[in-house]
Design an enzyme around this catalytic site. Structure first.
Site, short mmCIF file in Angstrom:
data_model
loop_
_atom_site.label_atom_id
_atom_site.label_comp_id
_atom_site.label_asym_id
_atom_site.label_seq_id
_atom_site.Cartn_x
_atom_site.Cartn_y
_atom_site.Cartn_z
NE ARG A 1 -2.68 -68.11 -5.68
CZ ARG A 1 -1.54 -67.59 -5.24
NH1 ARG A 1 -0.53 -67.46 -6.06
NH2 ARG A 1 -1.42 -67.21 -3.98
CB VAL B 1 -6.96 -62.42 -9.10
CG1 VAL B 1 -8.07 -63.02 -8.24
CG2 VAL B 1 -5.74 -62.06 -8.25
CG ASN C 1 -9.53 -60.56 0.93
OD1 ASN C 1 -9.07 -59.87 1.83
ND2 ASN C 1 -9.28 -61.86 0.83
CB SER D 1 -2.96 -51.87 3.26
OG SER D 1 -2.01 -51.88 4.31
CE1 TYR E 1 0.48 -55.56 0.39
CE2 TYR E 1 1.01 -54.06 2.20
CZ TYR E 1 0.14 -54.95 1.60
OH TYR E 1 -1.08 -55.23 2.17
N PRO F 1 -6.95 -51.85 6.51
CG PRO F 1 -7.38 -54.14 6.64
CD PRO F 1 -7.12 -53.05 5.66
CD GLU G 1 -2.55 -69.17 5.59
OE1 GLU G 1 -2.19 -69.21 4.40
OE2 GLU G 1 -3.39 -69.94 6.07
CG PHE G 2 -0.08 -59.87 5.16
CD1 PHE G 2 -0.59 -59.44 3.94
CD2 PHE G 2 0.88 -59.08 5.79
CE1 PHE G 2 -0.15 -58.26 3.36
CE2 PHE G 2 1.32 -57.90 5.21
CZ PHE G 2 0.80 -57.48 4.00
N1 LIG Z 1 -2.78 -59.05 7.19
C1 LIG Z 1 -2.57 -57.75 7.21
O1 LIG Z 1 -1.87 -57.24 8.10
C2 LIG Z 1 -3.20 -56.86 6.15
C3 LIG Z 1 -3.22 -55.48 6.39
C4 LIG Z 1 -3.77 -54.65 5.43
C5 LIG Z 1 -4.31 -55.17 4.26
N2 LIG Z 1 -4.25 -56.52 4.04
C6 LIG Z 1 -4.80 -57.01 2.77
O2 LIG Z 1 -5.86 -57.92 3.04
C7 LIG Z 1 -6.01 -58.83 1.95
C8 LIG Z 1 -6.11 -60.25 2.49
O3 LIG Z 1 -4.89 -60.60 3.12
P1 LIG Z 1 -4.79 -61.54 4.40
O4 LIG Z 1 -4.14 -60.74 5.46
O5 LIG Z 1 -6.10 -62.19 4.67
O6 LIG Z 1 -3.67 -62.57 3.89
P2 LIG Z 1 -3.70 -64.17 3.66
O7 LIG Z 1 -4.16 -64.86 4.89
O8 LIG Z 1 -2.35 -64.50 3.14
O9 LIG Z 1 -4.79 -64.35 2.51
C9 LIG Z 1 -4.55 -63.89 1.19
C10 LIG Z 1 -5.58 -64.49 0.25
O10 LIG Z 1 -5.31 -63.99 -1.07
C11 LIG Z 1 -5.34 -65.08 -1.98
N3 LIG Z 1 -4.50 -64.84 -3.13
C12 LIG Z 1 -3.20 -64.46 -3.15
N4 LIG Z 1 -2.75 -64.41 -4.42
C13 LIG Z 1 -3.78 -64.79 -5.21
C14 LIG Z 1 -3.95 -64.95 -6.61
N5 LIG Z 1 -2.94 -64.73 -7.46
N6 LIG Z 1 -5.15 -65.36 -7.08
C15 LIG Z 1 -6.17 -65.59 -6.23
N7 LIG Z 1 -6.09 -65.46 -4.91
C16 LIG Z 1 -4.90 -65.06 -4.41
C17 LIG Z 1 -4.86 -66.29 -1.16
O11 LIG Z 1 -5.41 -67.49 -1.72
P3 LIG Z 1 -4.58 -68.60 -2.53
O12 LIG Z 1 -3.15 -68.56 -2.04
O13 LIG Z 1 -5.29 -69.88 -2.19
O14 LIG Z 1 -4.75 -68.21 -3.95
C18 LIG Z 1 -5.50 -66.02 0.19
O15 LIG Z 1 -6.79 -66.54 0.25
C19 LIG Z 1 -4.81 -58.58 1.03
O16 LIG Z 1 -5.23 -57.76 -0.05
C20 LIG Z 1 -3.83 -57.82 1.93
O17 LIG Z 1 -2.96 -57.01 1.19
C21 LIG Z 1 -3.73 -57.38 4.97
#
Ligand SMILES: NC(=O)c1ccc[n+]([C@@H]2O[C@H](COP(=O)([O-])OP(=O)(O)OC[C@H]3O[C@@H](n4cnc5c(N)ncnc54)[C@H](OP(=O)(O)O)[C@@H]3O)[C@@H](O)[C@H]2O)c1
Length: 257
Positions: free
Chosen positions: A38, A65, A91, A144, A157, A187, A193-194
């Site tokens: 976004r 999305v 992702n 995850s 979640y 992971p 930023e999660f």
């Molecule tokens: N960090 C962890 O500990 C962890 C562990 C396991 C799995 N994961 C998974 O890894 C993936 C990536 O997360 P991350 O840790 O990299 O978090 P992050 O730094 O917050 O990044 C999340 C990304 O998702 C995008 N996003 C969120 N809502 C969206 C929407 N409605 N439309 C389009 N894009 C959207 C955000 O972009 P915009 O806000 O610019 O749209 C951002 O680029 C996620 O699926 C998360 O569940 C994370």
């Protein structure tokens, strides 16, 4: 190992964290990148950096999305040079809140379900038919450990990530007989930023999640995704669970402070 040179890779959620790290590693390998999120400004900054460093071709999509019509429009209106997507990295995703289920916030639930499940489904539904008709492609879904183990307050979640696990397995089964590959990368704790997003910008609370531990970095996860998409064409890595050495389960974490 197969080369990613000139392969077209669509990464959702490329504006931050794991998606951003994937963009960097794939740019280094000479792939052509479609970066979606976004926050267009973030994507533009990333694209500038990557084009300078790797002379890579990049196409940007400002996309939510959760918006099915917007996803359909974005995919069906890709310029012809970008329309033959080889690899889809589903992702984009988020967690919202850590409330007990019976005290949960409806908007938080809807955001997680709409993004993590429905958004991933929309991208898959609009991108995969092209892969099937071209007879090539790979879908990588970000699951995850939350999809394998439910933790207190994780309820919805965790349910969305359990859905991602089921969707990845279902897609693999439905694509049997085609050369298309499906991988779920799951992971544990990754510092991105999660947690800021989970706690609606309460960075003090977010910082505590990673206090005293060495979490995974987004690059660690991107590295694993890179491994999965570069295996020989007959090899399908179905699922990878990775966590930091400081973590043993969704709730067991070794904190040194
Ligand atoms: N960090 C962890 O500990 C962890 C562990 C396991 C799995 N994961 C998974 O890894 C993936 C990536 O997360 P991350 O840790 O990299 O978090 P992050 O730094 O917050 O990044 C999340 C990304 O998702 C995008 N996003 C969120 N809502 C969206 C929407 N409605 N439309 C389009 N894009 C959207 C955000 O972009 P915009 O806000 O610019 O749209 C951002 O680029 C996620 O699926 C998360 O569940 C994370």
């Amino acid at each position: 190992m197969i080369s990613l040179k000139n392969q077209i890779i669509l990464i959702t959620g490329a504006s931050s964290g794991i998606g951003n790290a994937c963009a960097k590693i794939f740019a280094r390998e000479g792939a052509k990148l479609i970066l979606a999120a976004r926050r267009l400004e973030r994507l533009q900054q990333l694209a500038n950096t990557l084009s300078k460093e790797f002379s890579v071709e990049i196409h940007l999509l400002q996309l939510d999305v959760r918006d099915r019509i917007a996803v359909e429009f974005a995919i069906s209106n890709l310029p012809s040079a970008w329309s033959k997507i080889d690899i889809l990295i589903n992702n984009a995703g988020l967690s919202r809140g850590l409330d007990k289920l019976h005290e949960g916030d409806f908007q938080n639930w809807e955001e997680m379900i709409d993004t993590n499940i429905k958004g991933l489904l929309y991208l898959t539904r609009y991108v995969v038919p092209g892969m099937v008709s071209r007879g090539r492609g790979h879908i990588v879904n970000l699951g995850s450990i939350a999809g394998h183990q439910t933790y207190p307050g994780g309820n919805v979640y965790c349910a969305t990530k359990a859905a991602v696990k089921a969707i990845s397995e279902g897609l693999k089964q439905d694509l049997l007989g085609t050369p298309i590959r499906v991988t779920s990368v799951d992971p544990g704790m990754v510092e991105t930023e999660f947690s800021d997003v989970r706690f609606h910008g309460d960075s003090e609370r977010a910082d505590k999640v990673y206090q005293g531990v060495t979490p995974l970095t987004p690059d660690d996860v991107a590295d694993v995704i890179f491994f999965c998409v570069t295996r020989s064409p007959h090899v399908n890595i179905n699922e990878v669970i990775l966590m930091p050495v400081d973590q043993a389960s969704a709730t067991l974490v070794n904190r040194r402070t």
